[in-house]
Motif scaffolding. Structure first.
Motif, PDB file in Angstrom:
ATOM      1  N   ALA A  67       0.251 -39.088  -7.731  1.00  0.00           N
ATOM      2  CA  ALA A  67      -1.113 -39.407  -8.155  1.00  0.00           C
ATOM      3  C   ALA A  67      -2.136 -38.440  -7.573  1.00  0.00           C
ATOM      4  CB  ALA A  67      -1.467 -40.835  -7.750  1.00  0.00           C
ATOM      5  N   THR A  68      -1.715 -37.591  -6.635  1.00  0.00           N
ATOM      6  CA  THR A  68      -2.607 -36.577  -6.080  1.00  0.00           C
ATOM      7  C   THR A  68      -2.683 -35.398  -7.041  1.00  0.00           C
ATOM      8  OG1 THR A  68      -0.832 -35.429  -4.912  1.00  0.00           O
ATOM      9  CG2 THR A  68      -1.902 -37.255  -3.765  1.00  0.00           C
ATOM     10  N   PRO A  69      -3.735 -34.579  -6.965  1.00  0.00           N
ATOM     11  CA  PRO A  69      -3.815 -33.405  -7.853  1.00  0.00           C
ATOM     12  C   PRO A  69      -2.605 -32.482  -7.730  1.00  0.00           C
ATOM     13  CG  PRO A  69      -5.945 -33.828  -6.845  1.00  0.00           C
ATOM     14  CD  PRO A  69      -4.980 -34.763  -6.183  1.00  0.00           C
ATOM     15  N   VAL A  70      -2.180 -32.218  -6.502  1.00  0.00           N
ATOM     16  CA  VAL A  70      -1.022 -31.333  -6.309  1.00  0.00           C
ATOM     17  C   VAL A  70       0.243 -31.999  -6.829  1.00  0.00           C
ATOM     18  CG1 VAL A  70       0.425 -30.188  -4.588  1.00  0.00           C
ATOM     19  CG2 VAL A  70      -2.060 -30.147  -4.345  1.00  0.00           C
ATOM     20  N   GLY A  71       0.387 -33.288  -6.575  1.00  0.00           N
ATOM     21  CA  GLY A  71       1.550 -34.010  -7.080  1.00  0.00           C
ATOM     22  C   GLY A  71       1.588 -34.044  -8.589  1.00  0.00           C
ATOM     23  N   ALA A  75       4.451 -32.657 -11.086  1.00  0.00           N
ATOM     24  CA  ALA A  75       5.028 -33.489 -12.143  1.00  0.00           C
ATOM     25  C   ALA A  75       4.978 -32.768 -13.482  1.00  0.00           C
ATOM     26  CB  ALA A  75       4.281 -34.825 -12.226  1.00  0.00           C
ATOM     27  N   SER A  76       3.914 -32.007 -13.721  1.00  0.00           N
ATOM     28  CA  SER A  76       3.801 -31.252 -14.972  1.00  0.00           C
ATOM     29  C   SER A  76       4.862 -30.158 -15.046  1.00  0.00           C
ATOM     30  CB  SER A  76       2.400 -30.640 -15.081  1.00  0.00           C
ATOM     31  OG  SER A  76       1.404 -31.648 -15.077  1.00  0.00           O
ATOM     32  N   VAL A  77       5.049 -29.440 -13.931  1.00  0.00           N
ATOM     33  CA  VAL A  77       6.094 -28.400 -13.890  1.00  0.00           C
ATOM     34  C   VAL A  77       7.464 -29.032 -14.097  1.00  0.00           C
ATOM     35  CG1 VAL A  77       7.226 -26.692 -12.418  1.00  0.00           C
ATOM     36  CG2 VAL A  77       4.734 -26.862 -12.419  1.00  0.00           C
ATOM     37  N   THR A 341      10.735 -15.751 -11.167  1.00  0.00           N
ATOM     38  CA  THR A 341      11.828 -16.560 -11.703  1.00  0.00           C
ATOM     39  C   THR A 341      11.287 -17.681 -12.578  1.00  0.00           C
ATOM     40  OG1 THR A 341      13.255 -16.093  -9.793  1.00  0.00           O
ATOM     41  CG2 THR A 341      13.779 -18.046 -11.104  1.00  0.00           C
ATOM     42  N   ILE A 342      10.249 -18.363 -12.098  1.00  0.00           N
ATOM     43  CA  ILE A 342       9.618 -19.416 -12.892  1.00  0.00           C
ATOM     44  C   ILE A 342       9.076 -18.848 -14.197  1.00  0.00           C
ATOM     45  CG2 ILE A 342       7.623 -20.971 -12.990  1.00  0.00           C
ATOM     46  CD1 ILE A 342       9.817 -22.125 -11.331  1.00  0.00           C
ATOM     47  N   LEU A 343       8.404 -17.724 -14.134  1.00  0.00           N
ATOM     48  CA  LEU A 343       7.832 -17.095 -15.326  1.00  0.00           C
ATOM     49  C   LEU A 343       8.922 -16.722 -16.319  1.00  0.00           C
ATOM     50  CD1 LEU A 343       5.442 -15.877 -16.897  1.00  0.00           C
ATOM     51  CD2 LEU A 343       5.690 -13.804 -15.497  1.00  0.00           C
ATOM     52  N   ALA A 344       9.983 -16.085 -15.836  1.00  0.00           N
ATOM     53  CA  ALA A 344      11.042 -15.623 -16.726  1.00  0.00           C
ATOM     54  C   ALA A 344      11.809 -16.777 -17.358  1.00  0.00           C
ATOM     55  CB  ALA A 344      12.010 -14.716 -15.964  1.00  0.00           C
ATOM     56  N   ARG A 345      12.036 -17.835 -16.600  1.00  0.00           N
ATOM     57  CA  ARG A 345      12.877 -18.930 -17.102  1.00  0.00           C
ATOM     58  C   ARG A 345      12.088 -20.010 -17.836  1.00  0.00           C
ATOM     59  NH1 ARG A 345      17.924 -18.275 -15.756  1.00  0.00           N
ATOM     60  NH2 ARG A 345      18.566 -17.235 -13.813  1.00  0.00           N
ATOM     61  N   MET A 346      10.797 -20.191 -17.513  1.00  0.00           N
ATOM     62  CA  MET A 346      10.056 -21.324 -18.056  1.00  0.00           C
ATOM     63  C   MET A 346       8.845 -20.925 -18.895  1.00  0.00           C
ATOM     64  SD  MET A 346      10.252 -23.896 -14.741  1.00  0.00           S
ATOM     65  CE  MET A 346       9.486 -25.253 -15.610  1.00  0.00           C
ATOM     66  N   GLY A 347       8.475 -19.647 -18.870  1.00  0.00           N
ATOM     67  CA  GLY A 347       7.374 -19.203 -19.701  1.00  0.00           C
ATOM     68  C   GLY A 347       6.024 -19.259 -19.015  1.00  0.00           C
ATOM     69  N   VAL A 348       4.994 -18.816 -19.713  1.00  0.00           N
ATOM     70  CA  VAL A 348       3.662 -18.668 -19.146  1.00  0.00           C
ATOM     71  C   VAL A 348       2.998 -20.004 -18.815  1.00  0.00           C
ATOM     72  CG1 VAL A 348       1.330 -17.788 -19.590  1.00  0.00           C
ATOM     73  CG2 VAL A 348       3.329 -16.411 -20.220  1.00  0.00           C
ATOM     74  N   PRO A 349       3.010 -21.018 -19.702  1.00  0.00           N
ATOM     75  CA  PRO A 349       2.349 -22.280 -19.353  1.00  0.00           C
ATOM     76  C   PRO A 349       2.880 -22.889 -18.055  1.00  0.00           C
ATOM     77  CG  PRO A 349       2.831 -22.220 -21.691  1.00  0.00           C
ATOM     78  CD  PRO A 349       3.524 -21.041 -21.097  1.00  0.00           C
ATOM     79  N   ALA A 350       4.196 -22.933 -17.907  1.00  0.00           N
ATOM     80  CA  ALA A 350       4.785 -23.492 -16.688  1.00  0.00           C
ATOM     81  C   ALA A 350       4.437 -22.623 -15.478  1.00  0.00           C
ATOM     82  CB  ALA A 350       6.298 -23.610 -16.837  1.00  0.00           C
ATOM     83  N   PHE A 351       4.422 -21.314 -15.677  1.00  0.00           N
ATOM     84  CA  PHE A 351       4.077 -20.402 -14.587  1.00  0.00           C
ATOM     85  C   PHE A 351       2.652 -20.651 -14.104  1.00  0.00           C
ATOM     86  CE2 PHE A 351       1.978 -16.322 -13.521  1.00  0.00           C
ATOM     87  CZ  PHE A 351       2.674 -16.009 -12.369  1.00  0.00           C
ATOM     88  N   MET A 355       1.582 -21.814 -10.348  1.00  0.00           N
ATOM     89  CA  MET A 355       0.649 -21.104  -9.477  1.00  0.00           C
ATOM     90  C   MET A 355      -0.524 -22.000  -9.094  1.00  0.00           C
ATOM     91  SD  MET A 355       2.152 -18.320  -8.924  1.00  0.00           S
ATOM     92  CE  MET A 355       0.831 -17.638  -7.908  1.00  0.00           C
ATOM     93  N   ALA A 356      -0.984 -22.839 -10.023  1.00  0.00           N
ATOM     94  CA  ALA A 356      -2.056 -23.790  -9.710  1.00  0.00           C
ATOM     95  C   ALA A 356      -1.599 -24.773  -8.637  1.00  0.00           C
ATOM     96  CB  ALA A 356      -2.482 -24.531 -10.974  1.00  0.00           C
ATOM     97  N   MET A 357      -0.328 -25.195  -8.720  1.00  0.00           N
ATOM     98  CA  MET A 357       0.229 -26.103  -7.717  1.00  0.00           C
ATOM     99  C   MET A 357       0.263 -25.433  -6.350  1.00  0.00           C
ATOM    100  SD  MET A 357       4.083 -27.715  -7.585  1.00  0.00           S
ATOM    101  CE  MET A 357       4.785 -26.068  -7.289  1.00  0.00           C
ATOM    102  N   MET A 358       0.721 -24.190  -6.301  1.00  0.00           N
ATOM    103  CA  MET A 358       0.790 -23.460  -5.042  1.00  0.00           C
ATOM    104  C   MET A 358      -0.598 -23.281  -4.436  1.00  0.00           C
ATOM    105  SD  MET A 358       3.896 -22.636  -4.206  1.00  0.00           S
ATOM    106  CE  MET A 358       5.537 -22.373  -4.851  1.00  0.00           C
ATOM    107  N   ILE A 359      -1.534 -22.831  -5.243  1.00  0.00           N
ATOM    108  CA  ILE A 359      -2.892 -22.612  -4.752  1.00  0.00           C
ATOM    109  C   ILE A 359      -3.525 -23.939  -4.340  1.00  0.00           C
ATOM    110  CG2 ILE A 359      -5.220 -21.840  -5.408  1.00  0.00           C
ATOM    111  CD1 ILE A 359      -3.832 -19.818  -7.284  1.00  0.00           C
ATOM    112  N   GLY A 360      -3.306 -24.973  -5.152  1.00  0.00           N
ATOM    113  CA  GLY A 360      -3.866 -26.287  -4.840  1.00  0.00           C
ATOM    114  C   GLY A 360      -3.352 -26.832  -3.521  1.00  0.00           C
ATOM    115  N   TRP A 361      -2.048 -26.661  -3.264  1.00  0.00           N
ATOM    116  CA  TRP A 361      -1.483 -27.139  -1.998  1.00  0.00           C
ATOM    117  C   TRP A 361      -2.111 -26.387  -0.824  1.00  0.00           C
ATOM    118  CZ3 TRP A 361       0.978 -25.914   2.474  1.00  0.00           C
ATOM    119  CH2 TRP A 361       1.710 -26.918   3.121  1.00  0.00           C
TER     120      TRP A 361
END
Length: 447
Positions: A67-71, A75-77, A341-351, A355-361
């Motif tokens: 329920a947190t922004p980072v969480g 969950a979206s990823v 690896t995330i970009l290559a395997r999951m595409g731009v939206p997931a990437f 990155m938003a998750m990493m920066i947010g944390w």
């Protein structure tokens, strides 16, 4: 204070934490050598995950970290990753599942955060386990690392395992050396007389062989120095470090592990120069060019190519498909950068979500570090700054090596990630409780 923080941990929670602590210790010191302990596909990492999930489900609060922004970003990823995995498993089978652990081990983070929110004693118990980890790691890490290279080819492996019992990589060890050093610096454990010499010994034995790990260590310690409070005394540490450097210059030891790497002052300087983009020689310059070319290709076929939406998926060997395979057995699968690896395997939206998750944390942690420092909450400041610095070391090493793609680095990273979420929520809850108590006190005196 939330009632959730007063719910006592169950015996199952305690067993899970003890088992996870043992697994993490083994990963830190032995690396891939212990990852195959168990019976496929249920190795020790998966056993720990099953125990943690059961503990969190039985105790409740599993959804609260989400329920947190980072969480929510995680969950979206995970949602995109699950959809991608469902498409890839019928074709690639176990290989697809293995590639998906880069985000799949994130469940560890959610579990740990949930257990901490249910009972804040889980945080205290986790810190106690890490206090025990510190002297063990400092005493053994350098010795096991050197022994693995001196005894190369003579070390046994677990039955059915492709790895020997001593296979901790230099970068991984430097990440944990960074964590241990920061833990000591912020005052979360007693400073024994031999800690500083042991930190210097480990650094001098391991850092010259791995530039990414060296950068991770320096960045983590730099964060502690930058955002320290009065409890962080760096005078003796700097003095001891200068003495160690001077001894290194005078003695100039040179230990040749293989034709590509040696421990020497010259190698250390070359690592520093290669990180900064200066001219490097031999393998250092070659590996840097190899990485940059591969990463450029990944950006090209995702952002401006046919794999924009969903990437190449889980299962394909990226090194082979992209033309950058360097191992005859094609054991290399990922581009030495977790984000690529995330970009290559999951595409731009997931990437972008990743990155938003990493920066947010990182922003979440830094805000609470600064809040704790401004309020004079020294204990909380030390805990939060340690977690931020340790996480930074993980992220930087993952940007130069295959790290989060396996259990040795992935489970450690996501454990720190989850501990950060839990610690921040508990701390903010205590701050709100203090503010409420102060407000009520003022109202009483004002009436």
């Amino acid at each position: 204070m939330s009632a959730a923080l007063h719910t006592p941990a169950s015996a199952w929670d305690r067993r899970f934490l003890a088992f996870l602590a043992s697994v993490l210790l083994g990963y830190a010191l032995l690396g891939r050598g212990i990852a195959y302990l168990g019976v496929a596909p249920l190795f020790i990492g998966e056993m720990a995950l099953a125990m943690g999930l059961l503990a969190a489900v039985l105790g409740g609060y599993l959804l609260r970290p989400l329920a947190t922004p980072v969480g929510a970003l995680f969950a979206s990823v995970a949602f995109i990753g699950t959809l991608r995995l469902m498409v890839d498993v019928p074709r690639y089978g176990v290989d697809a599942v293995r590639d998906a652990v880069i985000w799949g081990y994130g469940v560890f983070g959610i579990v740990i955060a949930a257990l901490m929110l249910r009972d804040r004693a889980v945080l205290a118990r986790s810190l106690q386990y890490y206090r025990r980890f510190v002297p063990v790691f400092l005493a053994l890490a350098w010795l096991l690392y050197v022994a693995a290279r001196v005894l190369d080819g003579k070390i046994p492996s677990l039955p059915g395992s492709p790895a020997t019992l001593l296979e901790a990589k230099g970068g991984d060890l430097m990440v944990h050396l960074a964590g241990v050093t920061c833990f000591v610096l912020v005052g979360l454990t007693d400073r024994r007389w031999w800690f500083l010499p042991a930190i210097a010994l480990n650094f001098l034995a391991i850092a010259p062989t791995n530039r990414g790990g060296m950068l991770a260590f320096l960045a983590a310690v730099g964060l502690v120095v930058l955002f320290r409070n009065h409890r962080v005394h760096i005078g003796k540490s700097v003095y001891g470090g200068l003495i160690a450097v001077m001894l290194l210059i005078v003695i100039n030891p040179r230990v040749q592990f293989d034709e590509r790497r040696e421990v020497s002052l010259e190698q250390f300087v070359e690592n520093v120069r290669s990180i900064g983009g200066g001219d490097a020689k031999g393998d250092l310059d070659g590996t840097r060019t190899w990485r940059l070319n591969w990463w450029s290709d990944i950006v090209a076929y995702t952002f401006a190519g046919p794999y924009f939406a969903a990437g190449k998926g889980f299962g394909p060997n990226l090194a082979t498909e992209d033309g950058y395979q360097v191992n005859e057995d094609e054991s290399l699968r990922s581009p030495h950068n977790a984000h690529m690896t995330i970009l290559a395997r999951m595409g731009v939206p997931a990437f972008l979500l990743w990155m938003a998750m990493m920066i947010g944390w990182g922003v979440m942690m830094l805000r609470n570090v600064l809040l704790a420092r401004s309020r004079g909450d020294d204990g909380w400041h030390g805990i939060l700054l340690f977690l931020l610095a340790y996480w930074t070391a993980h992220v930087l090493n993952a940007s130069f090596d295959v790290f989060l793609e396996g259990p040795m680095g992935g489970i450690w990273f996501w454990s720190v990630f989850g501990a950060g979420i839990g610690a921040c929520l508990i701390y903010r809850s205590s701050v709100r409780a203090d503010e409420l108590e102060l407000s009520q006190t003022l109202q009483v005196h004002g009436s």
